[in-house]
Design a protein around this motif. Structure first.
Motif, PDB file in Angstrom:
ATOM      1  N   PHE A   1       0.826  -1.210   0.000  1.00  0.00           N
ATOM      2  CA  PHE A   1       0.000   0.000   0.000  1.00  0.00           C
ATOM      3  C   PHE A   1       0.861   1.261   0.000  1.00  0.00           C
ATOM      4  CE2 PHE A   1      -3.857  -2.131   2.274  1.00  0.00           C
ATOM      5  CZ  PHE A   1      -4.016  -2.962   1.181  1.00  0.00           C
ATOM      6  N   SER A   2       2.141   1.118   0.299  1.00  0.00           N
ATOM      7  CA  SER A   2       3.046   2.263   0.326  1.00  0.00           C
ATOM      8  C   SER A   2       3.289   2.789  -1.084  1.00  0.00           C
ATOM      9  CB  SER A   2       4.379   1.856   0.959  1.00  0.00           C
ATOM     10  OG  SER A   2       5.366   2.841   0.737  1.00  0.00           O
ATOM     11  N   ASN A   3       3.449   4.092  -1.196  1.00  0.00           N
ATOM     12  CA  ASN A   3       3.776   4.690  -2.493  1.00  0.00           C
ATOM     13  C   ASN A   3       5.183   4.317  -2.953  1.00  0.00           C
ATOM     14  OD1 ASN A   3       1.306   5.920  -2.642  1.00  0.00           O
ATOM     15  ND2 ASN A   3       2.019   7.905  -1.879  1.00  0.00           N
ATOM     16  N   PHE A   4       5.978   3.761  -2.042  1.00  0.00           N
ATOM     17  CA  PHE A   4       7.340   3.360  -2.379  1.00  0.00           C
ATOM     18  C   PHE A   4       7.395   1.933  -2.937  1.00  0.00           C
ATOM     19  CE2 PHE A   4      10.445   6.299   0.089  1.00  0.00           C
ATOM     20  CZ  PHE A   4       9.713   7.415  -0.303  1.00  0.00           C
ATOM     21  N   SER A   5       6.276   1.201  -2.909  1.00  0.00           N
ATOM     22  CA  SER A   5       6.316  -0.182  -3.399  1.00  0.00           C
ATOM     23  C   SER A   5       6.620  -0.182  -4.898  1.00  0.00           C
ATOM     24  CB  SER A   5       4.986  -0.885  -3.128  1.00  0.00           C
ATOM     25  OG  SER A   5       3.974  -0.419  -3.987  1.00  0.00           O
ATOM     26  N   ARG A   6       7.426  -1.143  -5.323  1.00  0.00           N
ATOM     27  CA  ARG A   6       7.874  -1.154  -6.723  1.00  0.00           C
ATOM     28  C   ARG A   6       6.823  -1.821  -7.604  1.00  0.00           C
ATOM     29  NH1 ARG A   6      12.586   0.225  -9.031  1.00  0.00           N
ATOM     30  NH2 ARG A   6      13.103  -0.637 -11.082  1.00  0.00           N
ATOM     31  N   HIS A   7       5.826  -1.038  -7.945  1.00  0.00           N
ATOM     32  CA  HIS A   7       4.783  -1.476  -8.874  1.00  0.00           C
ATOM     33  C   HIS A   7       4.636  -0.381  -9.927  1.00  0.00           C
ATOM     34  CE1 HIS A   7       3.749  -3.922  -5.275  1.00  0.00           C
ATOM     35  NE2 HIS A   7       3.466  -4.827  -6.202  1.00  0.00           N
ATOM     36  N   PRO A   8       5.375  -0.497 -11.033  1.00  0.00           N
ATOM     37  CA  PRO A   8       5.330   0.543 -12.075  1.00  0.00           C
ATOM     38  C   PRO A   8       3.908   0.782 -12.584  1.00  0.00           C
ATOM     39  CG  PRO A   8       7.160  -0.956 -12.467  1.00  0.00           C
ATOM     40  CD  PRO A   8       6.336  -1.565 -11.369  1.00  0.00           C
ATOM     41  N   ILE A   9       3.611   2.033 -12.892  1.00  0.00           N
ATOM     42  CA  ILE A   9       2.297   2.394 -13.421  1.00  0.00           C
ATOM     43  C   ILE A   9       2.479   3.072 -14.774  1.00  0.00           C
ATOM     44  CG2 ILE A   9       1.191   2.588 -11.162  1.00  0.00           C
ATOM     45  CD1 ILE A   9       1.582   5.612 -11.292  1.00  0.00           C
ATOM     46  N   HIS A  10       1.511   2.864 -15.649  1.00  0.00           N
ATOM     47  CA  HIS A  10       1.567   3.443 -16.998  1.00  0.00           C
ATOM     48  C   HIS A  10       0.362   4.354 -17.183  1.00  0.00           C
ATOM     49  CE1 HIS A  10       2.937   3.570 -21.183  1.00  0.00           C
ATOM     50  NE2 HIS A  10       1.645   3.589 -21.516  1.00  0.00           N
ATOM     51  N   LEU A  11       0.630   5.639 -17.344  1.00  0.00           N
ATOM     52  CA  LEU A  11      -0.429   6.631 -17.501  1.00  0.00           C
ATOM     53  C   LEU A  11      -0.096   7.562 -18.653  1.00  0.00           C
ATOM     54  CD1 LEU A  11      -1.005   7.521 -13.750  1.00  0.00           C
ATOM     55  CD2 LEU A  11      -2.748   6.612 -15.278  1.00  0.00           C
ATOM     56  N   THR A  12      -1.132   8.108 -19.274  1.00  0.00           N
ATOM     57  CA  THR A  12      -0.904   9.071 -20.352  1.00  0.00           C
ATOM     58  C   THR A  12      -0.678  10.454 -19.762  1.00  0.00           C
ATOM     59  OG1 THR A  12      -3.287   9.419 -20.550  1.00  0.00           O
ATOM     60  CG2 THR A  12      -2.296   7.779 -22.002  1.00  0.00           C
ATOM     61  N   ASP A  13       0.157  11.243 -20.443  1.00  0.00           N
ATOM     62  CA  ASP A  13       0.409  12.597 -19.963  1.00  0.00           C
ATOM     63  C   ASP A  13      -0.617  13.556 -20.552  1.00  0.00           C
ATOM     64  OD1 ASP A  13       1.153  13.066 -22.596  1.00  0.00           O
ATOM     65  OD2 ASP A  13       3.305  12.959 -22.180  1.00  0.00           O
ATOM     66  N   GLU A  14      -0.396  14.865 -20.326  1.00  0.00           N
ATOM     67  CA  GLU A  14      -1.381  15.852 -20.761  1.00  0.00           C
ATOM     68  C   GLU A  14      -1.472  15.946 -22.281  1.00  0.00           C
ATOM     69  OE1 GLU A  14       2.588  17.848 -20.202  1.00  0.00           O
ATOM     70  OE2 GLU A  14       1.338  16.390 -19.136  1.00  0.00           O
ATOM     71  N   ASN A  15      -0.473  15.394 -22.983  1.00  0.00           N
ATOM     72  CA  ASN A  15      -0.490  15.410 -24.450  1.00  0.00           C
ATOM     73  C   ASN A  15      -1.003  14.104 -25.038  1.00  0.00           C
ATOM     74  OD1 ASN A  15       0.686  18.034 -24.560  1.00  0.00           O
ATOM     75  ND2 ASN A  15       2.700  17.108 -24.141  1.00  0.00           N
ATOM     76  N   GLY A  16      -1.436  13.196 -24.164  1.00  0.00           N
ATOM     77  CA  GLY A  16      -1.954  11.921 -24.643  1.00  0.00           C
ATOM     78  C   GLY A  16      -0.892  10.879 -24.885  1.00  0.00           C
ATOM     79  N   ASN A  17       0.333  11.165 -24.494  1.00  0.00           N
ATOM     80  CA  ASN A  17       1.424  10.216 -24.680  1.00  0.00           C
ATOM     81  C   ASN A  17       1.545   9.309 -23.451  1.00  0.00           C
ATOM     82  OD1 ASN A  17       2.163  11.455 -27.171  1.00  0.00           O
ATOM     83  ND2 ASN A  17       3.225  13.062 -26.005  1.00  0.00           N
ATOM     84  N   GLY A  18       1.714   8.016 -23.695  1.00  0.00           N
ATOM     85  CA  GLY A  18       1.864   7.084 -22.588  1.00  0.00           C
ATOM     86  C   GLY A  18       3.222   7.214 -21.930  1.00  0.00           C
ATOM     87  N   CYS A  19       3.237   7.041 -20.616  1.00  0.00           N
ATOM     88  CA  CYS A  19       4.488   7.176 -19.867  1.00  0.00           C
ATOM     89  C   CYS A  19       4.466   6.205 -18.694  1.00  0.00           C
ATOM     90  CB  CYS A  19       4.646   8.609 -19.371  1.00  0.00           C
ATOM     91  SG  CYS A  19       6.230   8.926 -18.573  1.00  0.00           S
ATOM     92  N   THR A  20       5.583   5.545 -18.441  1.00  0.00           N
ATOM     93  CA  THR A  20       5.682   4.590 -17.337  1.00  0.00           C
ATOM     94  C   THR A  20       6.507   5.186 -16.205  1.00  0.00           C
ATOM     95  OG1 THR A  20       5.498   2.690 -18.831  1.00  0.00           O
ATOM     96  CG2 THR A  20       6.465   2.292 -16.658  1.00  0.00           C
ATOM     97  N   TRP A  21       5.981   5.011 -15.002  1.00  0.00           N
ATOM     98  CA  TRP A  21       6.652   5.508 -13.793  1.00  0.00           C
ATOM     99  C   TRP A  21       6.958   4.323 -12.886  1.00  0.00           C
ATOM    100  CZ3 TRP A  21       7.475  10.789 -13.793  1.00  0.00           C
ATOM    101  CH2 TRP A  21       6.733  11.524 -14.718  1.00  0.00           C
ATOM    102  N   LEU A  22       8.169   4.312 -12.313  1.00  0.00           N
ATOM    103  CA  LEU A  22       8.596   3.159 -11.515  1.00  0.00           C
ATOM    104  C   LEU A  22       7.719   2.938 -10.285  1.00  0.00           C
ATOM    105  CD1 LEU A  22      12.509   3.352 -11.573  1.00  0.00           C
ATOM    106  CD2 LEU A  22      11.003   1.762 -12.785  1.00  0.00           C
ATOM    107  N   THR A  23       7.280   4.009  -9.663  1.00  0.00           N
ATOM    108  CA  THR A  23       6.433   3.901  -8.472  1.00  0.00           C
ATOM    109  C   THR A  23       5.431   5.049  -8.467  1.00  0.00           C
ATOM    110  OG1 THR A  23       7.797   5.297  -7.027  1.00  0.00           O
ATOM    111  CG2 THR A  23       8.370   2.947  -7.124  1.00  0.00           C
ATOM    112  N   VAL A  24       4.453   4.949  -7.595  1.00  0.00           N
ATOM    113  CA  VAL A  24       3.500   6.047  -7.406  1.00  0.00           C
ATOM    114  C   VAL A  24       4.230   7.290  -6.919  1.00  0.00           C
ATOM    115  CG1 VAL A  24       1.568   6.847  -5.980  1.00  0.00           C
ATOM    116  CG2 VAL A  24       1.500   4.565  -7.005  1.00  0.00           C
ATOM    117  N   GLU A  25       5.261   7.104  -6.092  1.00  0.00           N
ATOM    118  CA  GLU A  25       6.010   8.252  -5.570  1.00  0.00           C
ATOM    119  C   GLU A  25       6.689   9.017  -6.695  1.00  0.00           C
ATOM    120  OE1 GLU A  25       7.077  10.801  -2.451  1.00  0.00           O
ATOM    121  OE2 GLU A  25       5.749   9.055  -2.437  1.00  0.00           O
ATOM    122  N   HIS A  26       7.260   8.310  -7.665  1.00  0.00           N
ATOM    123  CA  HIS A  26       7.867   8.970  -8.825  1.00  0.00           C
ATOM    124  C   HIS A  26       6.829   9.849  -9.526  1.00  0.00           C
ATOM    125  CE1 HIS A  26      11.045   5.913  -8.364  1.00  0.00           C
ATOM    126  NE2 HIS A  26      11.787   6.609  -9.224  1.00  0.00           N
TER     127      HIS A  26
END
Length: 609
Positions: free
Chosen positions: A448-473
């Motif tokens: 449940f911690s934001n530091f857990s290593r579960h990468p997330i993939h979200l689109t940015d404001e321009n509609g481009n996909g981007c992967t982040w290593l953690t929620v904290e990133h």
């Protein structure tokens, strides 16, 4: 959470609980109504239950004090009962037996929630089978494995249950609840502190001396005061003295109070510089224990053992370790009758909860005459320890001054942002919560911690996909996303490429401190939506994480950060716990119970950096 007794309220010492007076208005009021007059009705009988719960004091070893009063719909007392000791009939069963057929449709008043466990449900069964219609409980059981069990069991059988401070709230209710806390202060102390409840008792002259310069101390206080001391001993599992007391006074430490309980006599001595002949070594009618430093005077230890004295060694003899040892032995209440040196050590060790000072109208003087408490290292009056809820009682010619050095702890679970939490998730109940704490990634719920290593993939404001290593990133970078400045854009890239969430947080917080104008202008209102978006992506992307979150339904989730008062719960539940609240909101959304989105806070508290 701490619970102190207000100075304007009556002090209800366990050995002198007041007898309640039931007014005509109280006895004729419908007990099931929720008016303030009805609260007086409930408060009166709960105080009476607390009073009779104390009746076994001195007759049996200290134990949880249960009292039960059964009243008819007209307010008449149909039956009473109290727990006499371990292994005896429950207070509830005694009251039911006394009331007989008058139990049908009656109300039972309990100062303490009944003990209900798989191994013993006789108390609850007695109330249900007798046809009790309503139960009023003074306080929930402080022991975690029993807390809430009886309340749930009774309600599951259709019995109406009201708990003081929960369903019933008023001034009269609060006073009655304090009586319940006081009569079971040792049990609460066991649950909250893992040490027995300790009372420091001493007798002194008007000029603050506990003996003459020669050491002679018999007798400072009156016969009446000494009778009260016998009662205090009878209420205790053990009576502790130091080596000086044995050498100077040669006490018997008997409990000539008329009851059947005989406390253990304990001599605490680091050096075992003790006489071979002493009254406390006579173990024919009372047991004696000596606690000492490991390896001290083996020959003297053998002599004591030959007299039937139990010797317990400690690697580092100190009051705290001795009290923890007694806690493990099951002791609830300890009386300290020691001299000033040991008293100071016990106070400094934080193991003394209440003080009884018998002040005799005598003056003895003497520069070297001992005082009740030795050196505490205080050099200014502002450092003095102040007693809480001080009470004065004239006993014969003496004056008894008593009060608490520590407040009685309320062991009810502390839920950060309580009202908001229950508004978010309807599966959580306010007075029977299961609380799940998470903080470090290696904790049981570390995912449940934001530091857990579960990468997330979200689109940015321009509609481009981007992967982040953690929620904290993701969260730290979005403080600066959209800022048309090369420094801000460079910071986003540094955070995104950070090797660890700790490094990402450090970069984001440092940038926020050094360049506050680089932060998005809408960040104060946007940060919760940003965090929620990242959390939803994380738990939607990993089925096992979603299952883990859903498995906590009905529990309060608290980020156990002691220093982040925005995202975490704080050290003592004073934090806003927004991370826990967002996770509970997400859980409710997954369960189809909520589509509500958290609005930006108006609090002045901000997240850590």
């Amino acid at each position: 959470m701490v619970f102190t007794l207000g100075a304007s309220l009556p002090i209800l010492h366990a050995n002198r609980l007041p007898t309640p007076v039931v007014s005509a208005a109280a006895t004729t009021t419908n007990p099931s109504s929720n008016s303030s007059t009805s609260h007086l009705f409930e408060a009166t009988f709960i105080r009476r239950a607390a009073e009779i719960a104390d009746k076994s004091a001195g007759f049996t070893a200290p134990h949880p004090n249960y009292g039960c009063i059964i009243t008819t719909s007209s307010g008449d007392v149909a039956g009473e009962g109290f727990l006499y000791g371990q292994g005896t009939e429950s207070a509830e069963l005694q009251a039911v037996q006394a009331a007989g057929e008058r139990c049908r449709g009656a109300t039972a008043f309990l100062n303490l929630e009944s003990s209900d466990s798989p191994s013993d449900n006789t108390a609850v069964a007695a109330l249900v089978q007798a046809g009790i219609e309503r139960v009023v409980v003074g306080m929930r059981h402080p022991l975690q494995h029993l807390r809430g069990n009886a309340v749930k069991a009774l309600r599951s059988q259709g019995v109406l249950v009201d708990v003081l401070g929960e369903e019933l709230k008023s001034r009269a209710v609060e006073e009655a609840r304090k009586a319940c806390l006081l009569v079971n202060a040792p049990l609460i102390c066991k649950a909250s502190s893992r040490v027995p409840f300790s009372v420091l008792k001493y007798a002194m002259t008007l000029d603050g001396k506990i003996a003459a310069s020669s050491g002679h101390a018999a007798w400072i206080s009156s016969v009446s005061s000494r009778q009260r001391v016998f009662q205090l001993r009878g209420r205790s599992d053990a009576v502790i003295v130091g080596g000086n007391t044995v050498r100077q006074d040669d006490p018997r430490l008997t409990a000539r109070h008329g009851g059947g309980h005989i406390p253990l006599r304990v001599v605490m001595s680091r050096t075992l510089n003790l006489p071979e002949q002493a009254n406390v070594w006579d173990t024919k009618g009372m047991s004696t224990m000596v606690v000492t430093q490991r390896g001290t005077k083996r020959s003297f230890q053998k002599l004591l053992a030959s007299k039937g004295v139990e010797v317990v060694e400690f690697d580092n003899l100190n009051p705290r370790d001795v009290m923890e040892y007694f806690h493990d032995r099951g002791f609830l209440s300890i009386l300290w009758e020691c001299g000033g040196t040991l008293a100071a050590s016990a106070i400094a060790g934080g193991v003394i909860h209440e003080v009884y000072a018998f002040v005799a109208p005598k003056i003895i003087g003497g520069k070297n005459a001992p005082s009740p408490v030795g050196e505490l290292g205080m050099v200014e009056m502002s450092q003095a320890l102040e007693l809480i809820d001080v009470e004065y009682e004239k006993i014969g010619k003496d004056m008894l001054v008593s009060g608490f050095l520590q407040p009685i702890l309320d062991v009810a679970p502390v839920i950060p942002s309580c009202d908001e939490t229950f508004a978010i998730d309807p599966t959580v109940t306010p007075y029977e919560p299961s609380i799940i704490f998470f903080y470090k990634t290696w904790d049981p719920y570390g995912a449940f911690s934001n530091f857990s290593r579960h990468p997330i993939h979200l689109t940015d404001e321009n509609g481009n996909g981007c992967t982040w290593l953690t929620v904290e990133h993701y969260y730290q970078a979005h403080k600066f996303v959209g800022i048309d400045d090369p420094v801000a854009r460079d910071c986003v890239e540094k955070i995104k490429s950070a090797r660890s969430p700790e490094e990402a947080a450090r970069i984001g917080r440092l940038m926020q401190r050094q360049h506050p104008k680089m932060i998005r202008s809408d960040w104060r209102t946007a940060k919760l939506d940003t965090m929620y978006r990242a959390l939803k992506c994380k738990f939607s992307s990993y089925p096992h994480l979603k299952s883990m979150l859903l498995s906590t339904a009905g529990s309060v989730l608290v980020e156990a950060s002691p220093h982040d008062l925005f995202w975490g719960g704080g050290r003592d539940g004073e934090g806003l716990n927004y991370l826990g609240r967002l996770l509970m909101q997400l859980r409710a959304e997954f369960l189809g119970q909520s589509t509500h989105r958290t609005v930006a806070p108006q609090s002045s508290i901000d997240e850590k950096d």
